[in-house]
Scaffold this active site. Structure first.
Site, PDB file in Angstrom:
ATOM      1  N   GLY A 176    -117.247  -2.464 -31.935  1.00 39.86           N
ATOM      2  CA  GLY A 176    -117.340  -3.921 -32.080  1.00 39.86           C
ATOM      3  C   GLY A 176    -118.610  -4.327 -32.994  1.00 39.86           C
ATOM      4  CG  PHE A 177    -121.129  -8.090 -34.826  1.00 39.88           C
ATOM      5  CD1 PHE A 177    -121.573  -7.608 -36.063  1.00 39.88           C
ATOM      6  CD2 PHE A 177    -121.726  -9.212 -34.256  1.00 39.88           C
ATOM      7  CE1 PHE A 177    -122.863  -8.297 -36.521  1.00 39.88           C
ATOM      8  CE2 PHE A 177    -122.967  -9.623 -34.631  1.00 39.88           C
ATOM      9  CZ  PHE A 177    -123.499  -9.346 -35.865  1.00 39.88           C
ATOM     10  N   GLY A 227    -112.628  -4.768 -31.570  1.00 39.51           N
ATOM     11  CA  GLY A 227    -113.480  -4.046 -32.584  1.00 39.51           C
ATOM     12  C   GLY A 227    -112.726  -3.569 -33.721  1.00 39.51           C
ATOM     13  CB  THR A 247    -111.753  -7.253 -20.711  1.00 42.25           C
ATOM     14  OG1 THR A 247    -110.365  -7.178 -21.104  1.00 42.25           O
ATOM     15  CG2 THR A 247    -112.647  -6.483 -21.464  1.00 42.25           C
ATOM     16  CB  ALA A 296    -123.655  -7.412 -23.499  1.00 39.91           C
ATOM     17  CE1 TYR A 349    -117.872 -13.326 -23.214  1.00 45.33           C
ATOM     18  CE2 TYR A 349    -119.350 -15.215 -24.314  1.00 45.33           C
ATOM     19  CZ  TYR A 349    -118.942 -14.043 -24.262  1.00 45.33           C
ATOM     20  OH  TYR A 349    -119.714 -13.019 -24.971  1.00 45.33           O
ATOM     21  CE  LYS A 357    -119.738 -10.778 -21.308  1.00 47.49           C
ATOM     22  NZ  LYS A 357    -120.353  -9.439 -21.468  1.00 47.49           N
TER      23      LYS A 357
END
Ligand code: UDP
Length: 346
Positions: A10-11, A36, A95, A119, A151, A155
């Protein structure tokens, strides 16, 4: 050092891979290539210090072995981007939460206690109206399910999972709340604003500003982010802590659009879209979001080095290079003359 990066194609993950390879470390990337891209890690594929495993961390049978091999683990694998979250909230839950639990179990089971970076995101502050967030500030989320916050909730669950493992088993885990990371190789498909504006400016298209553009963000160059993550991972005082990572220079989204046009030397116009037009439904945007970086500074002495104009210049250059490649790849066969005098001789 042995470094495992989940979501390493990924980034941010691929920048971490590049950073550690440059320091002589051995790097293993695992990625299911859902968001990704192989192109992000292609430059490292021939490097004997680099290994890529195409797998989903939810089903990767070698996770335990690889976690035991690693001195450091960056857990970056996640479904990201507000647009993606609205499209597939079920995948986001699975995920982001199950994936993190699997990683933590593997780390605990490995018996070596590697340094672990989990993260998280500035999204967890929710719609707290403060605008400038320290790690001790309250999280403000809606009481009833609004998918836009899926999201953030996943997290936050990851953060609490990580805290629980750190507390119960004494694991060396630091949780990082990343604030609007930008830089080379980020794609705009999932709604991210900087690559979207730069692409539009370079192609002479209108820049799509959602709302009135007065909302602000603080953008951090990914090449600063990876340095901060490396320092935090290696800092024992950061283990068991949550730390903001970003750049505290703030800009309005309209300001970002105008700056992108200026840096690309473009004549693009500004196009204002309602949130309904942009996201296909009513959308609660965060009005202001700036990290308070006192904790990061106190722990690591880190200060971001990249200026927004320099990052945008790199993005413009990368977009122009992509455009040139696309033109070259789409070239048709030249129309060949058929007269006998023009026939090719061998
Ligand atoms: N945004 C915009 N135009 C776009 C994409 C995003 O105006 O083409 C806005 C978006 O509504 C938000 C800001 O830019 O206010 C940052 O969006 P992004 O998705 O990059 O990050 P986040 O909202 O997670 O901070």
């Amino acid at each position: 050092m042995h470094v495992l990066i989940t979501g390493g194609a990924g980034f941010i993950g691929s920048h971490l891979a590049e950073y550690h390879l440059a320091r002589g470390d051995q790097v293993c990337v695992v990625d299911n290539l859902s968001t990704g891209a192989l192109s992000n890690i292609e430059p490292f594929l021939g490097d004997p210090s680099f290994r890529f495993v195409e797998a989903d961390i939810l089903h990767w049978s070698d996770l335990g072995k690889t976690a035991a091999w690693a001195d450091r683990i960056y857990h970056m694998a996640a479904v990201v981007g507000v647009k993606k979250v609205l499209e597939d909230p079920v995948a986001v839950m699975a995920t982001n939460m199950t994936g993190t639990e699997k990683i933590l179990r593997a780390v605990h089971g490995g018996g070596w206690n590697p340094q672990v970076v989990i993260a998280s995101t500035s999204e967890v502050y929710g719609f707290n109206p403060k605008g400038s967030f320290a790690e001790t500030d309250d999280i403000v989320l809606p009481s009833a399910g609004r998918l836009r916050w899926t999201y953030a909730v996943t997290k936050l669950a990851d953060e609490f999972l990580a805290f629980s493992y750190a507390r119960k088993y004494g694991l060396n885990i630091v949780i990082v709340r990343l604030f609007n990371t930008i830089g080379p190789n980020q794609v705009g498909h999932y709604g991210m604003v900087a690559p979207t504006f730069v692409r539009q400016a370079v192609h002479g298209e209108p820049l799509t500003i959602y709302g009135d553009g007065a909302q602000t963000r603080s953008f951090c160059d990914v090449r600063d982010t990876v340095v901060a993550l490396d320092r935090l991972a290696a800092c024992p005082r950061a283990w068991g802590e949550v730390v903001n990572v970003g750049n505290d220079q703030e800009i309005s989204i309209r300001g970002l659009a105008e700056l992108s046009i200026q840096r690309a030397n473009s004549s693009s116009s500004l196009q204002f879209l309602s949130y309904k037009e942009a996201y296909g439904e009513e959308f609660e945007d965060v009005t202001h979001r700036r990290p308070v970086l006192d904790k990061l500074r106190a722990l690591t002495g880190f200060a971001p080095k990249w200026k927004l104009t320099d990052t945008l210049d790199d993005l413009v250059e990368q977009e122009r290079a992509k455009m040139l490649h696309a033109v070259r790849d789409s070239r048709e066969w030249p129309r060949l003359l058929t007269s006998s005098s023009a026939r090719t001789r061998y």
